[in-house]
Design a protein around this motif. Structure first.
Motif, short mmCIF file in Angstrom:
data_model
loop_
_atom_site.label_atom_id
_atom_site.label_comp_id
_atom_site.label_asym_id
_atom_site.label_seq_id
_atom_site.Cartn_x
_atom_site.Cartn_y
_atom_site.Cartn_z
N LYS A 39 0.84 -1.20 0.00
CA LYS A 39 0.00 0.00 0.00
C LYS A 39 0.87 1.26 0.00
O LYS A 39 0.58 2.23 -0.69
CB LYS A 39 -0.95 0.00 1.19
CG LYS A 39 -1.92 -1.17 1.21
CD LYS A 39 -2.63 -1.34 -0.13
CE LYS A 39 -3.52 -2.56 -0.15
NZ LYS A 39 -4.03 -2.86 -1.51
N THR A 60 -11.29 7.04 -3.47
CA THR A 60 -10.98 5.67 -3.84
C THR A 60 -12.13 4.74 -3.48
O THR A 60 -13.18 5.18 -3.01
CB THR A 60 -9.65 5.22 -3.20
OG1 THR A 60 -9.20 4.03 -3.85
CG2 THR A 60 -9.81 4.98 -1.70
N GLY A 62 -13.49 0.59 -2.16
CA GLY A 62 -13.12 -0.63 -1.44
C GLY A 62 -14.29 -1.26 -0.72
O GLY A 62 -15.39 -0.71 -0.65
N SER A 66 -11.29 -3.49 3.63
CA SER A 66 -10.23 -3.20 2.66
C SER A 66 -8.98 -2.61 3.30
O SER A 66 -9.02 -1.56 3.94
CB SER A 66 -10.77 -2.23 1.61
OG SER A 66 -9.73 -1.70 0.85
N HIS A 68 -6.75 -1.33 1.54
CA HIS A 68 -6.53 -0.14 0.72
C HIS A 68 -7.29 1.07 1.29
O HIS A 68 -6.73 2.18 1.37
CB HIS A 68 -6.99 -0.44 -0.71
CG HIS A 68 -6.94 0.74 -1.63
ND1 HIS A 68 -5.76 1.33 -2.03
CD2 HIS A 68 -7.95 1.44 -2.22
CE1 HIS A 68 -6.04 2.34 -2.84
NE2 HIS A 68 -7.35 2.43 -2.97
N ILE A 69 -8.54 0.88 1.67
CA ILE A 69 -9.32 1.97 2.27
C ILE A 69 -8.62 2.49 3.52
O ILE A 69 -8.45 3.71 3.71
CB ILE A 69 -10.75 1.50 2.60
CG1 ILE A 69 -11.58 1.33 1.32
CG2 ILE A 69 -11.44 2.45 3.58
CD1 ILE A 69 -11.93 2.62 0.63
N GLU A 144 -9.50 1.11 -7.12
CA GLU A 144 -9.70 0.05 -6.13
C GLU A 144 -8.43 -0.80 -6.04
O GLU A 144 -7.87 -1.21 -7.05
CB GLU A 144 -10.87 -0.84 -6.53
CG GLU A 144 -11.14 -1.96 -5.53
CD GLU A 144 -12.29 -2.85 -5.98
OE1 GLU A 144 -13.05 -3.32 -5.14
OE2 GLU A 144 -12.40 -3.07 -7.21
N GLY A 145 -7.96 -1.04 -4.83
CA GLY A 145 -6.73 -1.81 -4.66
C GLY A 145 -5.48 -1.02 -4.96
O GLY A 145 -4.36 -1.46 -4.70
#
Length: 303
Positions: A39, A60, A62, A66, A68-69, A144-145
């Motif tokens: 990340k 973004t 997710g 997530s 990522h979030i 996403e991601g």
């Protein structure tokens, strides 16, 4: 908080059953408590581009748990960006307080918008992005991601001169950005093995969009039923691995990867004298949410 990307520890895992191969883990999870592993790598050049474009807001996408979030929320707070998270599943709006990932995102200043799964599938369409612009104003979109060309560029930097002597590089695979970057950054003698967290054959095509290298292979037998699926066998492995090595693993990505690597070693997959490096891509924030699910089912939890 500072990011530590110089001299990231590479830790050997002692394997009593393996005399002919050696296994090491690059502890990218130690880069930062919240923006760790891939990340951090994926966001580095995206945040620089957002600054270059004079954007002050990151948007973004997710799911409920997530990594990522959580990472975008933390990175936004650290670097002075407003953040917006488009979350898959309208029903989650009532569950924020009980969801550790979403709670963390809100605590770090992220504004959440919950959408139906049908609308979420339209997240890359021009119409959907236009609607979001009308609602929120200008923003810099992080996919996403986190995977895009800038993310792949950042992930290529995982491989440095410190990793030159390894024969095989292993990583978990979600959207394909991390393995693509590693393929691009790897030395010519190195073979890259990816361990997908999802079922399906679509990743081959995704990865090929970001690398022209042919030095990689996907090991598709270690997803444990698909994304977010775990078993008692996997949880037991993760707990034993931590007790034996001191290295925590998450159940979505790195736990499945290390399980797969060790299974392959036991089954003689690797040539003699092979030096294997597993990339620890972080994701440890997901353990708390997974443990909530396991507790509700009366199952063993991750320590």
């Amino acid at each position: 908080m500072q990011f530590q990307i110089e001299n990231i520890p590479i830790q050997e895992v002692k394997l009593d059953f393996a005399k002919d191969v050696r296994l090491f883990v690059k502890r990218e999870d130690l880069i930062h408590p919240f923006v760790s592993g891939n990340k951090f790598r994926k966001l580095t050049y995206n945040l620089a581009e957002a600054n270059k474009e004079k954007q002050d807001t990151l948007l973004t996408f997710g799911g409920a748990y997530s990594n990522h979030i959580a990472a975008v929320a933390a990175a936004g707070k650290l670097h002075g960006f407003k953040t917006i998270g488009i979350i898959r599943g309208e029903e989650l709006v009532r569950k924020v307080d009980s969801n550790p990932t979403l709670c963390f995102a809100v605590e770090n200043g992220m504004q959440l918008k919950f959408v139906t799964r049908e609308n979420y599938r339209k997240k890359t369409s021009e119409e959907f992005l236009t609607q979001l612009t009308e609602e929120f104003g200008r923003f810099y979109t992080v996919p996403e991601g986190g995977t895009n060309d800038l993310a792949v560029k950042g992930c290529a930097e995982i491989i440095t001169e410190n990793e030159k002597d390894f024969d095989t590089i292993c990583c978990a695979v979600g959207t394909g950005g991390t393995i693509s970057g590693i393929c691009n950054g790897a030395y010519s003698h190195q073979q890259i093995l990816g361990f997908p967290a999802l079922k399906g054959d679509f990743l081959q095509k995704e990865i090929s969009q970001y690398t022209s290298k042919e030095n990689w292979q996907l090991m598709n037998d270690y997803h444990f039923g698909g994304y977010g699926k775990v078993s008692e066998e996997l949880v037991t492995f993760i707990n034993q691995f931590k007790q034996q090595t001191g290295i925590p693993l998450d159940p979505i990505y790195t736990g499945k990867m290390l399980f797969g690597i060790i299974d392959l070693i036991k089954n003689g997959h690797f040539a003699k004298q092979n030096r294997i490096l597993a990339i620890h891509t972080g994701g440890l924030q997901g353990i708390e949410g997974m443990n909530q699910k396991l507790q509700r089912k009366g199952q063993k939890t991750i320590i």
